[in-house]
Design an enzyme around this catalytic site. Sequence first.
Site, PDB file in Angstrom:
ATOM      1  N   ASP A 305      55.267  55.826 -13.427  1.00 44.31           N
ATOM      2  CA  ASP A 305      56.719  55.785 -13.638  1.00 44.31           C
ATOM      3  C   ASP A 305      57.084  54.873 -14.801  1.00 44.31           C
ATOM      4  O   ASP A 305      56.332  53.972 -15.167  1.00 44.31           O
ATOM      5  CB  ASP A 305      57.424  55.305 -12.374  1.00 44.31           C
ATOM      6  CG  ASP A 305      56.960  53.913 -11.954  1.00 44.31           C
ATOM      7  OD1 ASP A 305      55.731  53.693 -11.914  1.00 44.31           O
ATOM      8  OD2 ASP A 305      57.814  53.043 -11.677  1.00 44.31           O
ATOM      9  N   GLU A 306      58.246  55.139 -15.372  1.00 43.78           N
ATOM     10  CA  GLU A 306      58.917  54.251 -16.334  1.00 43.78           C
ATOM     11  C   GLU A 306      57.990  53.816 -17.481  1.00 43.78           C
ATOM     12  O   GLU A 306      57.922  52.634 -17.827  1.00 43.78           O
ATOM     13  CB  GLU A 306      59.487  53.023 -15.619  1.00 43.78           C
ATOM     14  CG  GLU A 306      60.544  53.378 -14.589  1.00 43.78           C
ATOM     15  CD  GLU A 306      61.118  52.160 -13.882  1.00 43.78           C
ATOM     16  OE1 GLU A 306      62.332  52.126 -13.638  1.00 43.78           O
ATOM     17  OE2 GLU A 306      60.347  51.237 -13.553  1.00 43.78           O
ATOM     18  N   VAL A 307      57.291  54.760 -18.050  1.00 44.84           N
ATOM     19  CA  VAL A 307      56.384  54.446 -19.154  1.00 44.84           C
ATOM     20  C   VAL A 307      57.164  54.462 -20.463  1.00 44.84           C
ATOM     21  O   VAL A 307      57.688  55.500 -20.870  1.00 44.84           O
ATOM     22  CB  VAL A 307      55.221  55.455 -19.216  1.00 44.84           C
ATOM     23  CG1 VAL A 307      54.326  55.152 -20.408  1.00 44.84           C
ATOM     24  CG2 VAL A 307      54.424  55.421 -17.913  1.00 44.84           C
TER      25      VAL A 307
END
Length: 783
Positions: A305-307
Amino acid sequence: MRILYCLCLAFLWLSPVWAQPLPLLPYPKQLELQQGEFVFTDQLKVQLPTGQPELKTAVKRFIQQSHVKTRLDFTKNDKAQLLIQLNATTTATARQMETYQLEVSNNQIRLSALHATGIKRGLQTLQQLIKQQANRTVVPALRIDDEPRFSWRGLLLDPARRFLPLTDIKRQLDLMAAVKLNVLHLHLTDDQGWRFESKVFPKLQQVGGKDGYYTQDELKELVSYAKERGIRVVPEIDVPGHTTALGLAYPHLMTAPAPTDAEIHWGVHAAVLDPSNEQVYPFLQQLLTELAQVFPDPYVHIGGDEVLSDRWDQNNEVQAFMQQHQLADAGALQAYFNRRVEQILKSLGKTMIGWDEVLDDQLPSSVVVQSWRGTESLFQAAEKGHPAILSTGFYLDQPQTAAYHYRNDPLPDSVSAPERDQITSWSGWNFQFERKRGSPVSGSLYVLQLKSGQQQAFIQFPGKMLIKAKAVQVKAGHTNFQFDSWMGPVKASLQLNDTVQGKFVVGNAPYQLTGQAIASTQQSSLPLDAHRQLSTEAQQQVLGGEIALWGELITPELIDIRLWPNGFAVAERLWSPKSRNDEQDFYQRMELVQLWAQDFIGLQSQQQQIQGFKQLVPASHLADLLTLAETLEPAHYYHRLHEKSVAGLYHQQAPLNQLVDFLPAEHQALRQFEQDLELWLVQKKPQQLSQLHTKLRHWQQAAQRLAKTPKIAATPLFHQIAELCQAGLDISNSIAAHQPLSVAERQQITQQTEAAAAIQQEMIIALHRAITTLLQATAPVHN
């Protein structure tokens, strides 16, 4: 406390009104209450199936937690008082393994299941049914046929951000088992910490676990502890983003520049693994091999997530790698990385789970997708053939009412606009509101006038499913309605003309809306799409849901306050039939189960609040603060974290020892007061008014005493609460005496309620809602 629980339970059972439903949570699929009761004696004969030693342990734990004063006699005698039967099968599905039947008569308790896990679930139900009656311990005669609605009913704990001792995690496992949650998801790594001991790469815990980490032996013992309670443990190693702690230990695996300092701030950070670096994959192979040896569960979570792609975009070697492998953008590069990791896990006999960002057209269908960004990604994953889990709406680190979580469903009902021939007219507006952190939220609102005379309202957020509002009222130029969103429950109060003016109260705190009219009946067709409905096949891919308790606001001293009792709402939503949706009934059972869990399971919500309050006030004022806390709530949704961000406190070292930190998301006493107030406004009975006044004076006097106590940061709130209580007394007296308030009085009280509704010290004075209700029930006289 145990006496209080038993008295409440006895009252419910003796009252014919409360004969059903019983104070059970989650409530069984089918329950038939019968005449009679089983009485425990000083010796309980128990017959167990052969070859199941874990069931003997489960029965002993059942008796110990129930505080039943009886000696256990494990016997093969068919006349056993507690008869446990196992109809073992090798073809049972995950849900069938938890199915059980419970029959209680005057002479015997018979518990049967297809699997030992089902027996454990049945024992938990039986434990909730036990009550003390005079000098007897009894269970009502009944028959229960029960099974879970969903096979995945999880809880994510986040010791990566703030370390949690194993004793606290074990207590949560006991509470999970009590309400039939069955998956513990351990988020073991993130930017701020690394909690898994690697014997191959010891720098990971040496650098990222300075404030605590779990040895492999400790984790194996935790897995065993969970298994005894019918709970699986799924580990998460978050890659390729959220990897500051990893990068500090092994910087050569990172996309340059690698991190050089430990991360204490919350949020999304730039550190990211380098998918073009071939050394990354042997590293992950060895690390995940260690993980697989500690955690026997077939699933491993890789985050995903949230890269942030900035360092990939700016790195020449990464860009050359992408060109060589024909990877069009950062999303394609992450998809490449995910497939490599999936192959590693597959070689270890593991199934990969990832947050919904991992979803792409080439992702193997076996990968489980966990949705945190909305039901939309859950549906998308299920439609593509992926097993899917919902976490949106189950974030308990964001304070919300239990009712909001209770309404949230992994398989929601479809929503669609009325047929065109039912609509007289409609109008539409675009709107937006600013948040203190993050981008503004925008959307569209459509208000429909139907031929039936009713009004309907629909809300469309970009990329989200269509939402139908509830309780729509259009009156005197104001439009009010309510709806549930990914942010939480929303109450709208708007003026709609050529522009939009008004507010959305998200959770319990307001956002100011602005916007413009965009269309109407005369200009175009109504641009509303129906809410997507999953096919029967896709619905089977939805495994269930999972509570998320992220660690920004969680410490061992606060965890029970944040997690329970709202976790009970999620537990019932994921176990019980969808048709069980009466919120009032749920709240009544929830209060009893909370008392039961404190007495018999070890729930520490109340204890943690008392210990926290003792740090804030002298012992002589503890009772006053406990009383006044009934009128206060932490700001819901992400309001608290947004407030911290503005104040420069959005980091790991910001203390969590203020009044707001020890407040539950909502309080039963205030909820009851609001219900009693609504009843009085209808019935106008003097006795009801007297009870309301007693409560208001009780709060007022506590506020006045606390306001005189030096060195309490919340002193201004105490003054406000005292004034609000007086306003409530004045308004209710004016209504009872049929003497309307003057315009000046009304204006003054309006100012008080508006001030109380605003966020102060990350709290709102929740009492303002009741005073506003009173104010709306009276009309001013004109000077």
